[in-house]
Each structure stands twice: as C-alpha cells, then as structure tokens.
Design an enzyme around this catalytic site. Structure first.
Site, PDB file in Angstrom:
ATOM      1  N   ARG A 127       0.885  -1.178   0.000  1.00 40.13           N
ATOM      2  CA  ARG A 127       0.000   0.000   0.000  1.00 40.13           C
ATOM      3  C   ARG A 127       0.912   1.215   0.000  1.00 40.13           C
ATOM      4  NH1 ARG A 127      -5.254   1.182   3.676  1.00 40.13           N
ATOM      5  NH2 ARG A 127      -6.058  -0.163   2.015  1.00 40.13           N
ATOM      6  N   HIS A 130      -7.441   0.639  -6.291  1.00 35.82           N
ATOM      7  CA  HIS A 130      -7.584  -0.246  -5.116  1.00 35.82           C
ATOM      8  C   HIS A 130      -8.248  -1.556  -5.588  1.00 35.82           C
ATOM      9  CE1 HIS A 130      -7.759  -1.534  -1.101  1.00 35.82           C
ATOM     10  NE2 HIS A 130      -8.646  -0.723  -0.580  1.00 35.82           N
ATOM     11  N   GLN A 136     -10.075  -4.167  -3.267  1.00 37.04           N
ATOM     12  CA  GLN A 136     -11.380  -3.719  -2.783  1.00 37.04           C
ATOM     13  C   GLN A 136     -12.476  -4.088  -3.787  1.00 37.04           C
ATOM     14  OE1 GLN A 136     -12.059  -1.954   0.234  1.00 37.04           O
ATOM     15  NE2 GLN A 136     -14.072  -2.671  -0.364  1.00 37.04           N
ATOM     16  N   ASP A 174     -17.353   6.864  -1.186  1.00 39.27           N
ATOM     17  CA  ASP A 174     -16.131   6.733  -0.388  1.00 39.27           C
ATOM     18  C   ASP A 174     -15.891   8.084   0.272  1.00 39.27           C
ATOM     19  OD1 ASP A 174     -13.706   5.861   0.642  1.00 39.27           O
ATOM     20  OD2 ASP A 174     -12.653   5.840  -1.280  1.00 39.27           O
ATOM     21  N   CYS A 223     -16.307   1.209   0.852  1.00 31.00           N
ATOM     22  CA  CYS A 223     -15.113   0.397   1.139  1.00 31.00           C
ATOM     23  C   CYS A 223     -14.705   0.488   2.598  1.00 31.00           C
ATOM     24  CB  CYS A 223     -13.969   0.817   0.222  1.00 31.00           C
ATOM     25  SG  CYS A 223     -13.419   2.511   0.465  1.00 31.00           S
ATOM     26  N   ARG A 277     -13.298  -9.094   1.736  1.00 28.84           N
ATOM     27  CA  ARG A 277     -11.884  -8.818   1.462  1.00 28.84           C
ATOM     28  C   ARG A 277     -11.054 -10.051   1.802  1.00 28.84           C
ATOM     29  NH1 ARG A 277     -10.006  -3.583   1.637  1.00 28.84           N
ATOM     30  NH2 ARG A 277      -8.090  -4.558   0.867  1.00 28.84           N
TER      31      ARG A 277
HETATM   32  N1  NVA Z   1     -10.109   6.350  -1.085  1.00 34.13           N
HETATM   33  C1  NVA Z   1      -9.684   5.964   0.234  1.00 34.13           C
HETATM   34  C2  NVA Z   1      -9.849   4.494   0.413  1.00 34.13           C
HETATM   35  C3  NVA Z   1      -9.442   3.975   1.773  1.00 34.13           C
HETATM   36  C4  NVA Z   1      -9.580   2.493   1.883  1.00 34.13           C
HETATM   37  C5  NVA Z   1      -8.238   6.379   0.443  1.00 34.13           C
HETATM   38  O1  NVA Z   1      -7.436   6.220  -0.487  1.00 34.13           O
HETATM   39  O2  NVA Z   1      -7.911   6.883   1.527  1.00 34.13           O
HETATM   40  N1   CP Z   2     -11.157  -0.475   2.607  1.00 36.04           N
HETATM   41  C1   CP Z   2      -9.886  -0.548   3.024  1.00 36.04           C
HETATM   42  O1   CP Z   2      -8.963  -0.803   2.256  1.00 36.04           O
HETATM   43  O2   CP Z   2      -9.726  -0.350   4.364  1.00 36.04           O
HETATM   44  P1   CP Z   2      -8.366  -0.146   5.158  1.00 36.04           P
HETATM   45  O3   CP Z   2      -7.823   1.214   4.797  1.00 36.04           O
HETATM   46  O4   CP Z   2      -8.764  -0.229   6.597  1.00 36.04           O
HETATM   47  O5   CP Z   2      -7.391  -1.225   4.776  1.00 36.04           O
END
Ligand code: NVA
Ligand code: CP
Length: 307
Positions: A107, A134, A137, A221, A261, A289
C-alpha cells in the site's frame, strides 16, 4: 508456476475477464470452506510480506488472517519502521524483500512507485491501494454484489462523490465485466481522463440523483483520501451536496444495494441511516476482502492447479 512469467495484480486489468471469473469462483469455494471450519492450507511454508506506507485496518487484517488461514506466514513492515523511511530506493527494497518471501502486498502513494517495485520483484506483487487504484477492494465488492444479486453483467453502479482510487478501479472492472458506472462528482473534482477513458461503460452526471436513477448499486467513499488531508476543509465544502442519503437511495432501483469500502464518515459522504439501513451490505463487503484475497493469493502462487 516455475518457468512462467511472474504475474502481478497492480490494477484490475492486469487480469483478463476469464481470470477474474476464476477468482470469484474460487472466492466462493474458499469462503464456503471457511464457514464450515474446514481447513484449507495450500500455502504452507509460503511467506507474504506486507508493506504499508499508509494506514490500514481491513487490508492488513484480511491479508494477514488470510495468509495464516492458508498455512503461510506474514511479515508486516511500514515506512516508519523500515529503511523505506530513511530513503532506501524502492528498487533495492524490492530486490531484497522478494529474495526472502513468496509474495508481496504493498500500500503506497503513486501507482508508478508500486510499478517500480514490481519491475524489480522476483515474486508476485499485489496492489493494497495506491493513489490511483484499489483493485483488492473491487474484487471483494463485485463478489459481494454477485452473492446478493447475481451476475454484474448489464448492471448499473452509481458512484457518488470523489473521483478517487476506488472509483477508477470500478471503471476498470466495468470494462472487463460488462457493466456500467454512472458517476457524479462536484465541480473541480471530476475524473482524470488519463485514468478514465470514455466508453459505453461510463456515464457522467452533474446531479447525484440523476446518477443514482435506477441503479443496482449505490456506492461512495470518503471525500478526502489518504495523502490529501491538506484539502480536507475545502473538500468538505465542495462535496456537501454529494452525500448518499435516503433521497439518493430512493432514486435507485428498489433492489439497490449500498456499498462503501470503509472507513466511513457518517454525516459526510453517507448518512447514518443509509450505512446502517437494510440496503447496506458494507459488513459483508469488508468480510469478503478476506475471502477474495485468499483466492487472489492462491491464484498468483498456485495458478489453477487447486482443489
Ligand atoms: N479512497 C480511500 C480508500 C481507503 C480504503 C483512500 O485512499 O484513503
Ligand atoms: N477499505 C480498506 O482498504 O480499508 P483499510 O484502509 O482499513 O485497509
């Protein structure tokens, strides 16, 4: 998979439609076994390294639990507790980690950084979220839709809110799996055409209610994704009319599901009533997930030679 080129899952379209269909089918098998407490440990002695440059709850727990359940083990590192935080190049990190483990999940921020890691990796690399995409997800989300409502082909998904990593991944999935995404974003926060090529899978609407009309799934989101926190106040004002509330749900099909998500900000992108309401499947979505990523790791490490 000796002798085969290494497969990565950096974007949804790294997989063909047929491969995605296979992963969904295996997700169901793996989930059913899990629910029956039936051990399934095809990844004994395999090690997953997880590299987190941003925070996580679901991604960390689902990958970590999933790898242990399949008989493997997990190493978790972050920017702050590794040499990444002291500017060791990503290419060097990739060459070192991938000599010691069997599969890597990352990540991070830019997709380009993930791609650089993958280029130097000896083992499969999974995108655990970047600024652009992502894909794990959306594997879980589509599996959740199929569980509740059947095939996604010909369906309409309405995305209300920010044109972010999750939205761009929905668009890739729509092209591969034959459904349509209606998108409504506030002025100034629209889709980047480099990440969202036009086509019959995409329709853009000024009004969230118009985007939601007749949709089979309403999803959204956070207004401010990780890495964009400096824009928080400005975004809160700009996105005020893009909340998923009862009116948005009422514009959709009566059978419509609601997904997010997570983590969610109740009172911002979604009301408490909608996320806690009868159409919301956010907890199934989060649980899936686990099952979807177990199927993904199985596929990347073992291919289709599984029982
Ligand atoms: N769009 C959000 C998703 C978190 C799982 C982010 O990138 O922070
Ligand atoms: N939806 C998701 O990826 O959650 P986290 O940021 O908690 O991993």
């Amino acid at each position: 998979m000796h002798g085969q080129p290494i497969r990565h899952f950096l974007r949804m379209d790294d997989f063909s439609t047929d491969e995605l269909v296979h992963v969904f089918a295996r997700t169901q098998v793996i989930k059913d076994r899990f629910k029956r407490y039936q051990p399934y440990r095809p990844l004994t002695d395999r090690t997953l390294a997880m590299v987190f440059e941003k925070a996580s709850t679901r991604t960390r727990v689902s990958f970590e639990a999933g790898m242990y359940q399949m008989g493997g083990s997990v190493i978790h590192i972050t920017t702050g507790d590794s040499q990444l935080g002291r500017a060791e190049p990503i290419e060097d990190t990739a060459r070192v980690i991938s000599r010691m483990v069997d599969i890597v999940m990352i990540r991070t921020y830019e997709q380009a950084k993930l791609e650089r890691f993958a280029r130097y990796s000896r083992v499969p690399v999974i995108n655990g979220l970047t600024n652009e995409y992502h894909p794990c997800q959306i594997l879980a989300d589509i599996f959740t839709f199929i569980e509740h409502r059947g095939p996604v082909v010909g369906r309409t998904v309405a995305w209300i809110g920010d044109a972010n990593n999750v939205a761009y991944t929905w668009l890739q999935a729509a092209q591969l799996l034959g459904f349509r995404v209606n998108i409504s974003t506030p002025p100034g926060y629209g889709l980047d055409p480099r990440l969202a090529p036009a086509g019959p899978h995409l329709a853009v609407f000024d009004s969230p209610l118009e985007a939601a009309r007749g949709a089979d799934l309403i999803t959204t989101d956070v207004w401010t994704s990780m890495g964009f926190e400096a824009e928080n106040e400005q975004r809160r004002r700009a996105f005020a009319g893009w909340q998923v509330d009862e009116r948005v749900m009422a514009a959709a099909s009566p059978e419509a599901l609601f997904m997010h998500c997570l983590p969610a900000h109740r009172g911002e992108e979604v009301t408490n009533e909608v996320i806690e309401g009868a159409q919301s499947v956010v907890w199934d979505e989060a649980e899936n997930r686990l099952h979807a990523q177990k199927a993904l790791m199985e596929y990347l490490l073992l291919g289709r030679e599984v029982d």
